[in-house]
Design a protein around this motif. Structure first.
Motif, PDB file in Angstrom:
ATOM      1  N   ALA A  15       0.838  -1.213   0.000  1.00  0.00           N
ATOM      2  CA  ALA A  15       0.000   0.000   0.000  1.00  0.00           C
ATOM      3  C   ALA A  15       0.865   1.253   0.000  1.00  0.00           C
ATOM      4  O   ALA A  15       0.587   2.226  -0.722  1.00  0.00           O
ATOM      5  CB  ALA A  15      -0.934  -0.010   1.213  1.00  0.00           C
ATOM      6  N   TYR A  16       1.928   1.238   0.825  1.00  0.00           N
ATOM      7  CA  TYR A  16       2.829   2.395   0.856  1.00  0.00           C
ATOM      8  C   TYR A  16       3.498   2.607  -0.507  1.00  0.00           C
ATOM      9  O   TYR A  16       3.652   3.744  -1.004  1.00  0.00           O
ATOM     10  CB  TYR A  16       3.899   2.196   1.926  1.00  0.00           C
ATOM     11  CG  TYR A  16       3.422   2.473   3.330  1.00  0.00           C
ATOM     12  CD1 TYR A  16       2.224   3.176   3.545  1.00  0.00           C
ATOM     13  CD2 TYR A  16       4.166   2.071   4.436  1.00  0.00           C
ATOM     14  CE1 TYR A  16       1.783   3.427   4.836  1.00  0.00           C
ATOM     15  CE2 TYR A  16       3.727   2.319   5.719  1.00  0.00           C
ATOM     16  CZ  TYR A  16       2.519   3.005   5.914  1.00  0.00           C
ATOM     17  OH  TYR A  16       2.092   3.261   7.167  1.00  0.00           O
ATOM     18  N   THR A  17       3.906   1.499  -1.135  1.00  0.00           N
ATOM     19  CA  THR A  17       4.563   1.596  -2.454  1.00  0.00           C
ATOM     20  C   THR A  17       3.610   2.180  -3.502  1.00  0.00           C
ATOM     21  O   THR A  17       3.981   3.038  -4.326  1.00  0.00           O
ATOM     22  CB  THR A  17       5.032   0.215  -2.898  1.00  0.00           C
ATOM     23  OG1 THR A  17       5.939  -0.318  -1.917  1.00  0.00           O
ATOM     24  CG2 THR A  17       5.742   0.280  -4.237  1.00  0.00           C
ATOM     25  N   ALA A  18       2.365   1.699  -3.474  1.00  0.00           N
ATOM     26  CA  ALA A  18       1.366   2.219  -4.426  1.00  0.00           C
ATOM     27  C   ALA A  18       1.108   3.694  -4.189  1.00  0.00           C
ATOM     28  O   ALA A  18       0.973   4.495  -5.133  1.00  0.00           O
ATOM     29  CB  ALA A  18       0.062   1.414  -4.297  1.00  0.00           C
ATOM     30  N   ALA A  19       1.037   4.075  -2.906  1.00  0.00           N
ATOM     31  CA  ALA A  19       0.790   5.483  -2.587  1.00  0.00           C
ATOM     32  C   ALA A  19       1.943   6.353  -3.046  1.00  0.00           C
ATOM     33  O   ALA A  19       1.758   7.449  -3.607  1.00  0.00           O
ATOM     34  CB  ALA A  19       0.550   5.636  -1.087  1.00  0.00           C
ATOM     35  N   ILE A  20       3.165   5.871  -2.811  1.00  0.00           N
ATOM     36  CA  ILE A  20       4.343   6.640  -3.237  1.00  0.00           C
ATOM     37  C   ILE A  20       4.373   6.765  -4.758  1.00  0.00           C
ATOM     38  O   ILE A  20       4.682   7.821  -5.331  1.00  0.00           O
ATOM     39  CB  ILE A  20       5.615   5.985  -2.705  1.00  0.00           C
ATOM     40  CG1 ILE A  20       5.663   6.111  -1.162  1.00  0.00           C
ATOM     41  CG2 ILE A  20       6.856   6.588  -3.331  1.00  0.00           C
ATOM     42  CD1 ILE A  20       6.781   5.318  -0.517  1.00  0.00           C
ATOM     43  N   ALA A  21       4.056   5.631  -5.441  1.00  0.00           N
ATOM     44  CA  ALA A  21       4.050   5.654  -6.902  1.00  0.00           C
ATOM     45  C   ALA A  21       3.012   6.655  -7.434  1.00  0.00           C
ATOM     46  O   ALA A  21       3.261   7.393  -8.386  1.00  0.00           O
ATOM     47  CB  ALA A  21       3.763   4.263  -7.436  1.00  0.00           C
ATOM     48  N   ALA A  22       1.830   6.669  -6.817  1.00  0.00           N
ATOM     49  CA  ALA A  22       0.806   7.621  -7.237  1.00  0.00           C
ATOM     50  C   ALA A  22       1.233   9.054  -6.976  1.00  0.00           C
ATOM     51  O   ALA A  22       0.998   9.969  -7.803  1.00  0.00           O
ATOM     52  CB  ALA A  22      -0.514   7.322  -6.489  1.00  0.00           C
ATOM     53  N   LEU A  23       1.878   9.276  -5.845  1.00  0.00           N
ATOM     54  CA  LEU A  23       2.364  10.605  -5.491  1.00  0.00           C
ATOM     55  C   LEU A  23       3.431  11.057  -6.486  1.00  0.00           C
ATOM     56  O   LEU A  23       3.428  12.231  -6.956  1.00  0.00           O
ATOM     57  CB  LEU A  23       2.906  10.611  -4.068  1.00  0.00           C
ATOM     58  CG  LEU A  23       3.414  11.964  -3.559  1.00  0.00           C
ATOM     59  CD1 LEU A  23       2.261  12.998  -3.563  1.00  0.00           C
ATOM     60  CD2 LEU A  23       3.969  11.850  -2.153  1.00  0.00           C
ATOM     61  N   VAL A  24       4.350  10.147  -6.833  1.00  0.00           N
ATOM     62  CA  VAL A  24       5.394  10.512  -7.790  1.00  0.00           C
ATOM     63  C   VAL A  24       4.796  10.800  -9.165  1.00  0.00           C
ATOM     64  O   VAL A  24       5.195  11.744  -9.865  1.00  0.00           O
ATOM     65  CB  VAL A  24       6.419   9.344  -7.861  1.00  0.00           C
ATOM     66  CG1 VAL A  24       7.369   9.564  -9.031  1.00  0.00           C
ATOM     67  CG2 VAL A  24       7.200   9.233  -6.546  1.00  0.00           C
ATOM     68  N   SER A  25       3.794   9.979  -9.547  1.00  0.00           N
ATOM     69  CA  SER A  25       3.136  10.177 -10.845  1.00  0.00           C
ATOM     70  C   SER A  25       2.427  11.526 -10.889  1.00  0.00           C
ATOM     71  O   SER A  25       2.526  12.285 -11.885  1.00  0.00           O
ATOM     72  CB  SER A  25       2.142   9.061 -11.109  1.00  0.00           C
ATOM     73  OG  SER A  25       1.476   9.277 -12.343  1.00  0.00           O
ATOM     74  N   ALA A  26       1.771  11.877  -9.785  1.00  0.00           N
ATOM     75  CA  ALA A  26       1.061  13.172  -9.739  1.00  0.00           C
ATOM     76  C   ALA A  26       2.050  14.310  -9.769  1.00  0.00           C
ATOM     77  O   ALA A  26       1.822  15.337 -10.423  1.00  0.00           O
ATOM     78  CB  ALA A  26       0.170  13.212  -8.494  1.00  0.00           C
ATOM     79  N   LEU A  27       3.127  14.154  -9.069  1.00  0.00           N
ATOM     80  CA  LEU A  27       4.155  15.192  -9.033  1.00  0.00           C
ATOM     81  C   LEU A  27       4.788  15.385 -10.402  1.00  0.00           C
ATOM     82  O   LEU A  27       5.050  16.501 -10.864  1.00  0.00           O
ATOM     83  CB  LEU A  27       5.222  14.828  -7.997  1.00  0.00           C
ATOM     84  CG  LEU A  27       6.328  15.861  -7.789  1.00  0.00           C
ATOM     85  CD1 LEU A  27       5.741  17.187  -7.321  1.00  0.00           C
ATOM     86  CD2 LEU A  27       7.336  15.375  -6.782  1.00  0.00           C
ATOM     87  N   ALA A  28       4.971  14.266 -11.112  1.00  0.00           N
ATOM     88  CA  ALA A  28       5.581  14.337 -12.440  1.00  0.00           C
ATOM     89  C   ALA A  28       4.628  15.078 -13.407  1.00  0.00           C
ATOM     90  O   ALA A  28       5.042  15.878 -14.241  1.00  0.00           O
ATOM     91  CB  ALA A  28       5.873  12.931 -12.952  1.00  0.00           C
ATOM     92  N   ARG A  29       3.325  14.806 -13.327  1.00  0.00           N
ATOM     93  CA  ARG A  29       2.368  15.469 -14.190  1.00  0.00           C
ATOM     94  C   ARG A  29       2.303  16.953 -13.880  1.00  0.00           C
ATOM     95  O   ARG A  29       2.152  17.796 -14.767  1.00  0.00           O
ATOM     96  CB  ARG A  29       0.973  14.819 -14.015  1.00  0.00           C
ATOM     97  CG  ARG A  29       0.868  13.456 -14.702  1.00  0.00           C
ATOM     98  CD  ARG A  29      -0.600  13.013 -14.822  1.00  0.00           C
ATOM     99  NE  ARG A  29      -1.241  12.972 -13.541  1.00  0.00           N
ATOM    100  CZ  ARG A  29      -1.297  11.874 -12.791  1.00  0.00           C
ATOM    101  NH1 ARG A  29      -0.717  10.761 -13.207  1.00  0.00           N
ATOM    102  NH2 ARG A  29      -1.917  11.907 -11.638  1.00  0.00           N
ATOM    103  N   SER A  30       2.399  17.239 -12.601  1.00  0.00           N
ATOM    104  CA  SER A  30       2.368  18.662 -12.225  1.00  0.00           C
ATOM    105  C   SER A  30       3.562  19.399 -12.785  1.00  0.00           C
ATOM    106  O   SER A  30       3.441  20.526 -13.272  1.00  0.00           O
ATOM    107  CB  SER A  30       2.332  18.769 -10.701  1.00  0.00           C
ATOM    108  OG  SER A  30       2.380  20.111 -10.319  1.00  0.00           O
ATOM    109  N   LEU A  31       4.711  18.785 -12.714  1.00  0.00           N
ATOM    110  CA  LEU A  31       5.905  19.429 -13.227  1.00  0.00           C
ATOM    111  C   LEU A  31       5.842  19.559 -14.761  1.00  0.00           C
ATOM    112  O   LEU A  31       6.315  20.541 -15.343  1.00  0.00           O
ATOM    113  CB  LEU A  31       7.147  18.637 -12.810  1.00  0.00           C
ATOM    114  CG  LEU A  31       7.464  18.664 -11.287  1.00  0.00           C
ATOM    115  CD1 LEU A  31       8.637  17.724 -10.995  1.00  0.00           C
ATOM    116  CD2 LEU A  31       7.789  20.069 -10.829  1.00  0.00           C
ATOM    117  N   ALA A  32       5.278  18.546 -15.413  1.00  0.00           N
ATOM    118  CA  ALA A  32       5.201  18.578 -16.860  1.00  0.00           C
ATOM    119  C   ALA A  32       4.216  19.658 -17.317  1.00  0.00           C
ATOM    120  O   ALA A  32       4.399  20.275 -18.367  1.00  0.00           O
ATOM    121  CB  ALA A  32       4.764  17.230 -17.417  1.00  0.00           C
ATOM    122  N   GLY A  33       3.146  19.960 -16.618  1.00  0.00           N
ATOM    123  CA  GLY A  33       2.198  21.010 -17.000  1.00  0.00           C
ATOM    124  C   GLY A  33       2.759  22.366 -16.760  1.00  0.00           C
ATOM    125  O   GLY A  33       2.443  23.329 -17.497  1.00  0.00           O
TER     126      GLY A  33
END
Length: 226
Positions: free
Chosen positions: A208-226
């Motif tokens: 669960a922690y790994t999935a949460a971290i992965a989702a957080l990193v994915s969201a952060l990456a999209r934010s940076l890309a926008g």
């Protein structure tokens, strides 16, 4: 007569517990050991009492023998005194007159006959006393043999009881060891199940922690890309 050794139940229990035995089992073994020692002491006390009774009976028999012997001696002394008195009377009569010699001889013959009768009676009484003493001695020997047989029977019974108690204790100890082994096996099974559940829970949390971290990193990456 008997030797008694004090039994330290607390030390006994402490040593067994220190050796790895459960305290309740050690206390039960200590109680059984005290019962065995108490039973042995009671048996020894009973033997001392029987020995005292036999000595008392033997002392009574010896006193009766001594009394009979004293009576016989007294009767013999009385007979000797009577003989001496008769002899003195005969000598006095012979010294007093020769005319009474024939009469004196007759009296001597009568006295001799009386003495023979008394001696025969005394011999019969001695024989009777001897027969009574032999009969009493035979009875005493029979009683001693009976007491000995009873003591042997009681000792055999006591040994059987001790053997039964020992067998019972061994059976209880074996059963207790089986129960302890069963409890230990159950605890090991429960511990293994607990470890397995803990590992599964840990893996789930980490996933669960790994999935949460992965989702957080994915969201952060999209934010940076926008």
């Amino acid at each position: 007569m008997s030797e008694w050794v004090m039994f330290d139940t607390h030390r006994f229990v402490r040593d067994l517990v220190a050796a790895g035995m459960a305290e309740a089992i050690a206390e039960t073994l200590a109680e059984k050991q005290v019962e065995l020692l108490t039973s042995e002491l009671a048996t020894r006390v009973g033997l001392v009492q029987v020995e005292a009774n036999l000595k008392a009976e033997l002392a009574t028999t010896n006193e009766r023998i001594a009394q009979v012997e004293a009576n016989l001696k007294a009767e013999l002394a009385t007979t000797n005194e009577r003989i001496a008195q008769v002899e003195a009377n005969l000598k006095a009569e012979l010294a007093t007159t020769n005319e009474r010699i024939a009469q004196t001889n007759e009296r001597i013959a009568q006295v001799e006959a009386n003495l023979k009768v008394e001696l025969a009676t005394t011999n019969e009484r001695v024989a009777q006393v001897e027969a009574n003493l032999k009969a009493e001695l035979a009875t005493t020997n029979e009683r001693i043999a009976q007491v000995e047989a009873n003591l042997k029977a009681e000792l055999a019974t006591t040994n059987e009881r001790i053997a039964q108690v020992d067998a019972g204790l061994r059976s209880e100890i074996a059963a207790t060891r089986v129960e302890v082994a069963q409890v230990e096996a159950n605890l090991r099974t429960e511990l293994a199940a607990t470890k397995s559940s803990l590992i599964k829970w840990t893996v789930t949390i980490m996933t669960a922690y790994t999935a949460a971290i992965a989702a957080l990193v994915s969201a952060l990456a999209r934010s940076l890309a926008g």
